[in-house]
Design an enzyme around this catalytic site. Structure first.
Site, PDB file in Angstrom:
ATOM      1  N   TYR A 158      30.633   8.634 -35.026  1.00 16.06           N
ATOM      2  CA  TYR A 158      30.725   7.298 -34.453  1.00 16.06           C
ATOM      3  C   TYR A 158      29.381   6.571 -34.609  1.00 16.06           C
ATOM      4  O   TYR A 158      28.477   7.082 -35.259  1.00 16.06           O
ATOM      5  CB  TYR A 158      31.223   7.388 -33.000  1.00 16.06           C
ATOM      6  CG  TYR A 158      32.611   8.001 -32.946  1.00 16.06           C
ATOM      7  CD1 TYR A 158      33.683   7.377 -33.593  1.00 16.06           C
ATOM      8  CD2 TYR A 158      32.852   9.227 -32.315  1.00 16.06           C
ATOM      9  CE1 TYR A 158      34.958   7.942 -33.589  1.00 16.06           C
ATOM     10  CE2 TYR A 158      34.121   9.797 -32.312  1.00 16.06           C
ATOM     11  CZ  TYR A 158      35.178   9.152 -32.946  1.00 16.06           C
ATOM     12  OH  TYR A 158      36.420   9.712 -32.952  1.00 16.06           O
ATOM     13  N   ARG A 180      25.345  13.530 -26.279  1.00 22.66           N
ATOM     14  CA  ARG A 180      26.049  14.468 -27.177  1.00 22.66           C
ATOM     15  C   ARG A 180      25.646  14.159 -28.606  1.00 22.66           C
ATOM     16  O   ARG A 180      25.753  13.032 -29.049  1.00 22.66           O
ATOM     17  CB  ARG A 180      27.567  14.330 -27.016  1.00 22.66           C
ATOM     18  CG  ARG A 180      28.351  15.128 -28.043  1.00 22.66           C
ATOM     19  CD  ARG A 180      29.846  15.210 -27.757  1.00 22.66           C
ATOM     20  NE  ARG A 180      30.120  16.285 -26.810  1.00 22.66           N
ATOM     21  CZ  ARG A 180      31.346  16.788 -26.587  1.00 22.66           C
ATOM     22  NH1 ARG A 180      32.393  16.307 -27.215  1.00 22.66           N
ATOM     23  NH2 ARG A 180      31.515  17.768 -25.728  1.00 22.66           N
TER      24      ARG A 180
HETATM   25  C1  LIG Z   1      42.414  15.066 -26.890  1.00 25.26           C
HETATM   26  C2  LIG Z   1      40.957  15.143 -27.233  1.00 25.26           C
HETATM   27  C3  LIG Z   1      40.149  14.021 -27.100  1.00 25.26           C
HETATM   28  C4  LIG Z   1      38.774  14.086 -27.363  1.00 25.26           C
HETATM   29  N1  LIG Z   1      37.991  12.988 -27.117  1.00 25.26           N
HETATM   30  C5  LIG Z   1      36.648  13.106 -27.186  1.00 25.26           C
HETATM   31  C6  LIG Z   1      35.799  12.082 -26.706  1.00 25.26           C
HETATM   32  O1  LIG Z   1      36.237  11.076 -26.138  1.00 25.26           O
HETATM   33  N2  LIG Z   1      34.457  12.251 -26.866  1.00 25.26           N
HETATM   34  C7  LIG Z   1      33.919  13.374 -27.433  1.00 25.26           C
HETATM   35  O2  LIG Z   1      32.710  13.474 -27.576  1.00 25.26           O
HETATM   36  N3  LIG Z   1      34.713  14.383 -27.847  1.00 25.26           N
HETATM   37  C8  LIG Z   1      36.042  14.288 -27.705  1.00 25.26           C
HETATM   38  N4  LIG Z   1      36.833  15.358 -28.030  1.00 25.26           N
HETATM   39  C9  LIG Z   1      36.191  16.633 -28.416  1.00 25.26           C
HETATM   40  C10 LIG Z   1      36.054  17.538 -27.193  1.00 25.26           C
HETATM   41  O3  LIG Z   1      35.239  16.949 -26.184  1.00 25.26           O
HETATM   42  C11 LIG Z   1      35.481  18.920 -27.572  1.00 25.26           C
HETATM   43  O4  LIG Z   1      34.167  18.735 -28.023  1.00 25.26           O
HETATM   44  C12 LIG Z   1      36.305  19.619 -28.647  1.00 25.26           C
HETATM   45  O5  LIG Z   1      37.690  19.513 -28.388  1.00 25.26           O
HETATM   46  C13 LIG Z   1      35.949  21.104 -28.747  1.00 25.26           C
HETATM   47  O6  LIG Z   1      36.141  21.745 -27.509  1.00 25.26           O
HETATM   48  P1  LIG Z   1      37.449  22.684 -27.214  1.00 25.26           P
HETATM   49  O7  LIG Z   1      37.479  23.724 -28.290  1.00 25.26           O
HETATM   50  O8  LIG Z   1      37.185  23.255 -25.849  1.00 25.26           O
HETATM   51  O9  LIG Z   1      38.650  21.801 -27.271  1.00 25.26           O
HETATM   52  C14 LIG Z   1      38.209  15.297 -27.809  1.00 25.26           C
HETATM   53  C15 LIG Z   1      39.032  16.419 -27.980  1.00 25.26           C
HETATM   54  C16 LIG Z   1      40.374  16.361 -27.680  1.00 25.26           C
HETATM   55  C17 LIG Z   1      41.212  17.619 -27.819  1.00 25.26           C
END
Ligand SMILES: Cc1cc2nc3c(=O)[nH]c(=O)nc-3n(C[C@H](O)[C@H](O)[C@H](O)COP(=O)(O)O)c2cc1C
Length: 353
Positions: free
Chosen positions: A181, A229
């Site tokens: 982004y 982040r």
């Molecule tokens: C539905 C969804 C929406 C996400 N939206 C964001 C977001 O708004 N900002 C961000 O930095 N990462 C976003 N992510 C990434 C997550 O914060 C996270 O870094 C990523 O899913 C890896 O973690 P996990 O393996 O526990 O899912 C999103 C992930 C998912 C699944």
């Protein structure tokens, strides 16, 4: 030695444990406004025992939304629906946090379940902006390359957004400088081809991020943590890498940034990423040790034992979960039970304890 259920105090804010809800777009807002979905989604995870609830990427201007259904904080009337959420999260003993964001050249896309592709003007898309006129991928819009004055305006939008989020009662702010982004696209030489003071050298590419952190700190109370982040690596030869992340973390510390949330990737499509359990944890560990700053680890962390081990071994100070907390909003309660820790079980649920 700390463990997953030790409290963590940063400035004037104490997390009851080291478990955080990673920011996750719900693609469920209208005109940037939070609604009952966001309240129930985030509220359920506060009831579920997490110490920190970070609300999704919230756009500092309308054209900085990933999709038309993202949250926004570019107007004063967007404050109160978010304040309602912050109040509820806090009432459940969790710290209300939120991510402040601008989607840059990846803005204006459909919701994931509607294909996630860039939207045409007719379908509600808009002109996107970036450091350079380089599209994210085939089929994406060629962004407008921001002028110096326009960059300054966006920095001001971040500051004004942070001021509104403080009024909404959030106590933990995360700047989104990851996943391709806007801010990440300035950091990475893959997307930043500018020749002015915002491009070229490392010092120039990080300038906007330093500007944003500095501007936010003028309105974000000294008592509250400011975090960021990064995509700690692009996973691309010649891209942004972990050494860059360590150096940026060092530069951000004196600007009042307290913690680095270490994610990765997102600057270009089709990159090979060595995905596996905890695959980004070594990034958080390296930033923590080399820059001497608190970090959050995120990415495929799903078991209580693994999360606890990350904190115990000093790889990170906070563990963020995303998808696992979508599957199980009460993950933190189960983790406390599994690790034989006092379970912060909600009183109205006591008959199920
Ligand atoms: C539905 C969804 C929406 C996400 N939206 C964001 C977001 O708004 N900002 C961000 O930095 N990462 C976003 N992510 C990434 C997550 O914060 C996270 O870094 C990523 O899913 C890896 O973690 P996990 O393996 O526990 O899912 C999103 C992930 C998912 C699944």
């Amino acid at each position: 030695m700390s463990h997953l259920f030790d409290p963590l105090t940063i400035r004037g804010v104490t997390l009851r444990n080291r478990i955080g809800v990673s920011p996750m777009c719900m693609y469920s807002a209208e005109d940037g406004m939070a609604n009952d979905w966001h309240l129930v989604h985030l509220g359920a995870r506060a009831v579920g025992g997490a110490g920190l609830i970070i609300a999704e990427a919230t756009a500092v201007e309308a054209r900085g939304r990933i999709s038309p259904a993202d949250l926004g904080i570019w107007r004063d009337d967007q404050i109160e629906p978010l304040a309602r959420i912050a109040r509820f999260v806090k009432s459940q003993g969790a710290v209300p946090g939120i991510q402040i964001a601008h989607a840059g050249r990846k803005a204006g896309s459909a919701r994931p379940w509607e294909g996630g592709k860039p939207l045409s003007d007719e379908l509600g898309g808009w002109e996107v902006v970036a450091p350079s006129a380089v599209p994210f991928a085939d089929g994406y819009r060629t962004p407008h390359a921001l002028t110096g004055d326009e960059i300054a305006q966006i920095v001001t939008c971040f500051r004004d957004g942070a001021r509104r989020l403080a009024l909404a009662g959030f106590e933990w702010l995360e700047i989104h400088a990851a996943h391709g982004y806007l801010l990440h696209s300035f950091l990475s030489p893959i997307s930043n081809q500018r020749t002015d003071e915002y491009g070229g050298s490392f010092d120039n590419r990080i300038r906007i991020v330093i500007d944003v952190a500095r501007a936010i700190r003028t309105v974000w109370s000294e008592d509250k943590p400011l975090t960021i982040r990064f995509s700690a690596t692009d996973w691309i030869e010649g891209g942004w890498d972990i050494e860059d992340s360590v150096e940026l973390a060092r530069r951000l510390k004196p600007e009042g940034v307290d913690l680095i949330d270490c994610s990765s990737g997102g600057i270009a499509p089709g990159i090979k990423i060595p995905v596996g359990a905890g695959y980004q944890v070594p990034l958080a560990e390296q930033v923590r040790h080399s820059a001497q700053i608190a970090t959050a680890a995120v990415g495929l962390i799903t078991s209580a034992q693994h999360a606890d081990e990350i904190v115990r071994s000093g790889q990170a100070d906070v563990v963020l979960l995303a998808r696992e907390l979508l599957r199980d909003p009460q993950w933190a309660l189960r983790a406390a039970h599994a690790l034989e820790q006092p379970v912060p079980f909600p009183q109205p649920y006591h008959r199920a304890y």
